[in-house]
Every structure is written in C-alpha cells, then in structure tokens.
Design an enzyme around this catalytic site. Structure first.
Site, PDB file in Angstrom:
ATOM      1  N   GLU A 284      11.283  43.825 -22.517  1.00  0.00           N
ATOM      2  CA  GLU A 284      11.601  42.986 -21.357  1.00  0.00           C
ATOM      3  C   GLU A 284      13.064  42.610 -21.482  1.00  0.00           C
ATOM      4  O   GLU A 284      13.444  41.883 -22.396  1.00  0.00           O
ATOM      5  CB  GLU A 284      10.709  41.740 -21.326  1.00  0.00           C
ATOM      6  CG  GLU A 284       9.225  42.035 -21.143  1.00  0.00           C
ATOM      7  CD  GLU A 284       8.867  42.709 -19.821  1.00  0.00           C
ATOM      8  OE1 GLU A 284       9.674  42.652 -18.866  1.00  0.00           O
ATOM      9  OE2 GLU A 284       7.784  43.311 -19.747  1.00  0.00           O
TER      10      GLU A 284
ATOM     11  N   ASN B  33      16.344  32.012 -25.225  1.00  0.00           N
ATOM     12  CA  ASN B  33      16.174  31.096 -24.091  1.00  0.00           C
ATOM     13  C   ASN B  33      14.768  30.503 -23.965  1.00  0.00           C
ATOM     14  O   ASN B  33      14.599  29.466 -23.323  1.00  0.00           O
ATOM     15  CB  ASN B  33      16.632  31.743 -22.782  1.00  0.00           C
ATOM     16  CG  ASN B  33      15.799  32.934 -22.385  1.00  0.00           C
ATOM     17  OD1 ASN B  33      15.158  33.556 -23.230  1.00  0.00           O
ATOM     18  ND2 ASN B  33      15.803  33.269 -21.120  1.00  0.00           N
TER      19      ASN B  33
ATOM     20  N   CYS C 117      16.139  35.303 -17.561  1.00  0.00           N
ATOM     21  CA  CYS C 117      16.198  36.693 -17.102  1.00  0.00           C
ATOM     22  C   CYS C 117      15.889  36.778 -15.618  1.00  0.00           C
ATOM     23  O   CYS C 117      16.439  37.609 -14.904  1.00  0.00           O
ATOM     24  CB  CYS C 117      15.215  37.549 -17.889  1.00  0.00           C
ATOM     25  SG  CYS C 117      13.518  36.998 -17.757  1.00  0.00           S
TER      26      CYS C 117
END
Ligand code: NAP
Ligand code: G3H
Length: 488
Positions: free
Chosen positions: A259, A163, A293
């Site tokens: 992450e 992304n 996210c």
C-alpha cells in the site's frame, strides 16, 4: 498504569521469541519529538543476527500457532483489543509526542485499532472453505470432490509507516495472526515507541512466545536484509512508493501486499453542493497536516464554479488552527525537517511557475501553514508529486473528459472522488478513473476498515481490508476425494 515490561526508564526493548530483547550489538536509536525536539526514548538498533533470531523464532512458533483452533486465536485477539482499550490514553499521548498527531486524532487511531482487532477476530471465525464437485467440468462426475480450505502462508513480515504507527501495524498483524501466521514486525523508526505497545498488549493477552516478534532499526540499514531473508514467506508493507517499488524488485518470488503513495483527485462538477464540497475537500486535504496516503491532493474543478469553490475552500482553510498536537491543533509540525523542506520546495516551484497563492506559504521550522494554490498547471510539480504535507493545488478544467484525463495521467492510482448531484455522471466518471476506489460525494479515505482498500499503478499491489487482508495472508489448499464409482 500500564505495566511497561518493555520499558526500563525511557529505554524500550523488543518482544522476540517471547522475551524482551535488546540489540545484540548494544546499540540504540534516540527518538526525538518532532514537536519540540525533546528526547522521548531510545529503541534498539538491531543487527542481522537479531533479525535471524526473530525469524527463526517466528518460523518455529508458527507451526504450533497454526494448530490452535481459530476460535482460540480469535479470543486472544479480542483480549488484546480489550487490553489496548484500557490504555488508550497512554498510547495516544505517545502518538502525540512521537508523530505530532493531534490528541483527538491519536485517540481515534487507538479506538479504530481496537475496533479493527475485534472485527478481525469475528471475521476470521466466519471464514469458510468450499466444496467443489467435479461434474461441472466435461468428462467428470460427482465422485471427484475438491475440499478447499485456507491455510496460513507462514512468517509474514509486516512493515508500517510513521503516519499510523499503531493502526497500520495492527491492520497487518491482526489478520496475519487470525489466519494462523506468525509475524516479524518492523515498525517505522519514528513511531516505533507507539507501535511497540502492540508487543506488550499481545504478550499480556497470552499470545504464545515467538508468534509476534518485533525488530527495530533503520529501514535504510536493516530493511534489505529483512526483505530478502529466506525465512520470510510474505511481505505486507505500507509506505512510500519508492520503498515499495524497491521491495518489489528485491523480494523475489514471495507474495506481496503493498500500500503506497497517492495523488488523489477531487473532481468537482457544476451541480454539486459547493459548501459541503468545500468542507469535505478541506478535511480531506488537511487532516493530520496532509500526512495521509488518502489525503485529497489536487482539486479538478469546472471553470464556471472555480472562483466560488476556491473562495469557499479558502474560508474553510482560514479556520484551521496551527499549533501543538497536545492542544489538538489541526495543523501540527510535519514529521521531520526533510519532509518540511520537501513541501516548501513544491510551494516554491508552484510560485515560480505562476500559480496563484490563495492562502498560506508561511513556515516556522517543521510547521507549514495550510497552503492553497489556484491556477495550477500541468508543468508544476505540485500537480503530480505527493507533498505529504498541508498544500492543496486547484486545477481548473473545461470538461469532464479533461478532469478524467488529468486524474489518470498520474503515476498513482489510490483513490479519487467526485462531487455532483447527478448520479449518472458520477458513475460514468467513477468507471473511468484508474484508481482502487472512487468516493461519490465524500472525501477520499480508507475506512470503514472492512471495505476493500487498494491502490493501482504506483499506489500498490493487492487488497487490504479485514477479510481481504486475511485472504491475502492465507492461501487455498485443496484436498481431492475420489469416491469409488461402484457405490454410485
Ligand atoms: P517510508 O519511508 O517508505 O517508510 C515506511 C516503512 O518502510 C518504515 O517502517 C521504514 O523504516 C521502512 N523502510 C525504509 N526503507 C526500507 C527498506 N529498504 N526495506 C524495508 N523497509 C524499509 O514511508 P513513510 O515516510 O513512513 O510513510 C509515508 C509514505 O507512506 C507516503 O508516501 C504515503 O503515501 C505512504 N502511505 C501509504 C498508505 C497506503 O495505504 N497506501 C498508508 C500510509 C502511508 P524506517 O522508518 O526505519 O525508515
Ligand atoms: O495514510 C494512509 C492511510 O491508509 C489513510 O487512512 O484515510 O483512514 O486516514 P485514512
């Protein structure tokens, strides 16, 4: 025009050991656009032997790179940033095609990456060690002095998601290099063409051969070999919780920075500015079609204002444009069919279990129209699962405690946000939320990039953010001087 040494026609090569290499097996992966299925290019499907070669080069080059003064390492990062700036438009066009990111967002990703590199170079120059005298501890005096400096970890394996293939790659690579490490970089397969510009840019900036090495190939095939390789000293990964947890199990005793996914909640209290709150929530939930996210992934609203908030959210969502990324539409096709099928499953489950559809639930191939549900309840999958797509569930709550409880029941703990004019209430809620960051009166989001960024529970391990990332990819080293007491 960018001098594309790394490209011959539409075949892309990898920077490895200071050379542009191809897969030793002669195999390639075709990259198609999620927008119209057109062929964008072919990347190398590298082998285990290629991985060994990359890691060996990284290992050797790191020793010399660590000896280069910090100011010179910073100069190379600044230079790479300036080169990237020159080619902003070209990289943004690739992002548009490869990951269907709207053109203005693609430009922003490149600009943010340039700023990130400059800031990293400057931060590295300002990082200092410390001197500690022994006399603070009982039984010791000032003749014992610890000089504490930060030293690199060695070879960092950097793995990024689709992304933000440019920005979430540089957020690993630049701090790693600034700290004196070398890098083996595995970009996302869908996103690797955009990400490989980083190889070209650093090469043009004069980064010594072997300091940055790129390995491409499917994570499902090459990933385990990379993450368990004895030549890797640390893994810095951004991606799904599923793969992150797998890495944590397999990697062994090396430092990890992970992450991962999120299910960020927006808690909305009665006294908030409802117009601003609705606008914020819609931006937070639907930017890049929800493929972030930090997207707002559920709304927990007090019952008394739920009708009004819901209608304002719907009014904002109705304004979103659905279309092609090159036309700068706000909702663009999802990254692949599997992602769109998964989002549709969550929508169907919510409808079946009685959620009230306020807008959306329209699909054409990978296009999913922005969808909002009200009266979502805890038995519905959309209450807990991360759609990574344009769907927003609204859950009505009776009390602040209920909102905190639902927020904390999630397996994830990335961010949360609270909308209220009462700063005391906002603080009390912020202190109770089990997340890395709480935003007060703003949507959840990562930047600015020098802030700490972290997830707890299934959302991650360790802290990113420019200084924090340099610290995470270096370690303390202490040299203790013992002075002769007779001279005191
Ligand atoms: P993903 O499927 O986990 O892939 C991430 C990266 O891991 C890709 O480069 C992938 O390579 C690679 N990979 C796959 N299997 C691997 C393995 N066994 N070993 C090593 N690497 C492997 O995630 P994604 O679909 O790209 O990104 C979406 C997810 O990332 C969402 O869950 C989102 O929440 C999360 N995310 C989190 C943050 C954050 O900062 N918290 C930021 C962005 C995204 P291939 O592409 O070749 O499969
Ligand atoms: O997808 C995850 C990114 O780290 C989110 O970054 O909040 O700047 O979009 P962002």
């Amino acid at each position: 025009m960018f001098s594309c040494i790394f490209r011959e026609g539409n075949i892309y090569k990898n920077l490895c050991g200071g050379q542009w290499t191809e897969s030793s097996a002669g195999e390639r992966i075709k990259i198609y656009s999620p927008v119209d299925d057109s062929l964008i290019g072919e990347i190398q499907a590298q082998t285990r032997a290629d991985v060994d070669f990359a890691i060996q080069n990284a290992k050797e080059a790191q020793k010399e790179w660590a000896k280069i003064p910090t100011s010179e390492r910073a100069d190379i990062i600044h230079k790479a940033a300036r080169i990237m700036e020159k080619y902003e438009e070209e990289i943004a066009d690739v992002l548009v095609k490869e990951i269907a990111k709207a053109k203005s967002s693609a430009i922003s990703e490149v600009k943010r990456t340039v700023d990130f590199m400059h800031f990293t170079a400057e931060t590295a120059k300002r990082m200092t060690g410390e001197t500690i005298y022994g006399d603070a501890f009982p039984g010791f005096d000032k003749t014992k002095i610890s000089l504490v400096e930060r030293v690199p970890l060695g070879v960092i394996l950097c793995i990024s998601p689709f992304n933000y293939p440019v920005n979430l790659s540089i957020s690993k690579i630049a701090p790693a290099l600034a700290g004196g490490n070398s890098v083996v970089f595995k970009p996302p397969t869908q996103g690797s063409i955009s990400a490989m510009y980083l190889g070209q840019i650093f090469c043009e900036a004069g980064l010594p051969g072997g300091v940055l090495n790129i390995v491409t190939g499917k994570g499902s095939e090459l990933g385990d070999y990379l993450i368990t390789h004895p030549g890797i000293d640390m893994i810095n990964f951004t991606g799904s919780t599923e793969v992150g947890q797998h890495i944590a199990k397999e990697a062994g005793m090396i430092p990890l920075l992970l992450e991962l996914g999120g299910k960020d909640a927006a808690i909305v209290l009665e006294d908030c500015d409802l117009d601003e709150t609705a606008q914020n929530i819609v931006k937070g939930a639907f930017n890049y079609s929800g493929q972030r996210c930090t997207a707002v992934k559920r709304v927990l609203v007090m019952e008394s204002i739920a009708d009004e908030l819901a209608s304002k959210i719907v009014a904002e969502v109705a304004k979103l444009t659905v279309g092609r990324p090159e036309d700068d539409a706000q909702i663009t096709p999802l990254i692949n069919d599997k992602a769109a099928d998964f989002v549709q499953e969550l929508i169907d489950d919510a409808i079946e279990k009685g959620a009230k559809l306020l807008i959306g639930n329209k699909r054409e191939k990978r296009y999913i129209w922005p969808t909002v549900f009200d009266y979502v309840t805890e038995d519905m999958r959309i209450a807990w699962e991360e759609p990574f797509g344009p769907v927003l569930p609204i859950m009505r709550v009776k009390t602040i405690e209920e909102a905190i409880d639902i927020s904390n029941k999630s397996e994830y703990g990335l961010q949360g946000c609270v909308f209220t004019k009462n700063i005391d209430k906002a603080f009390a809620i912020a202190q109770k939320l089990e997340v890395g960051t709480v935003q007060i009166n703003n949507k959840t989001e990562r930047g600015p990039d020098h802030f700490p960024f972290l997830g707890v529970k299934a959302s991650g391990l360790g802290t990113q953010g420019i200084r924090y990332s340099i610290e995470a990819m270096t370690r303390s080293k202490a040299i203790v001087i013992n002075l002769d007491k007779d001279f005191q």
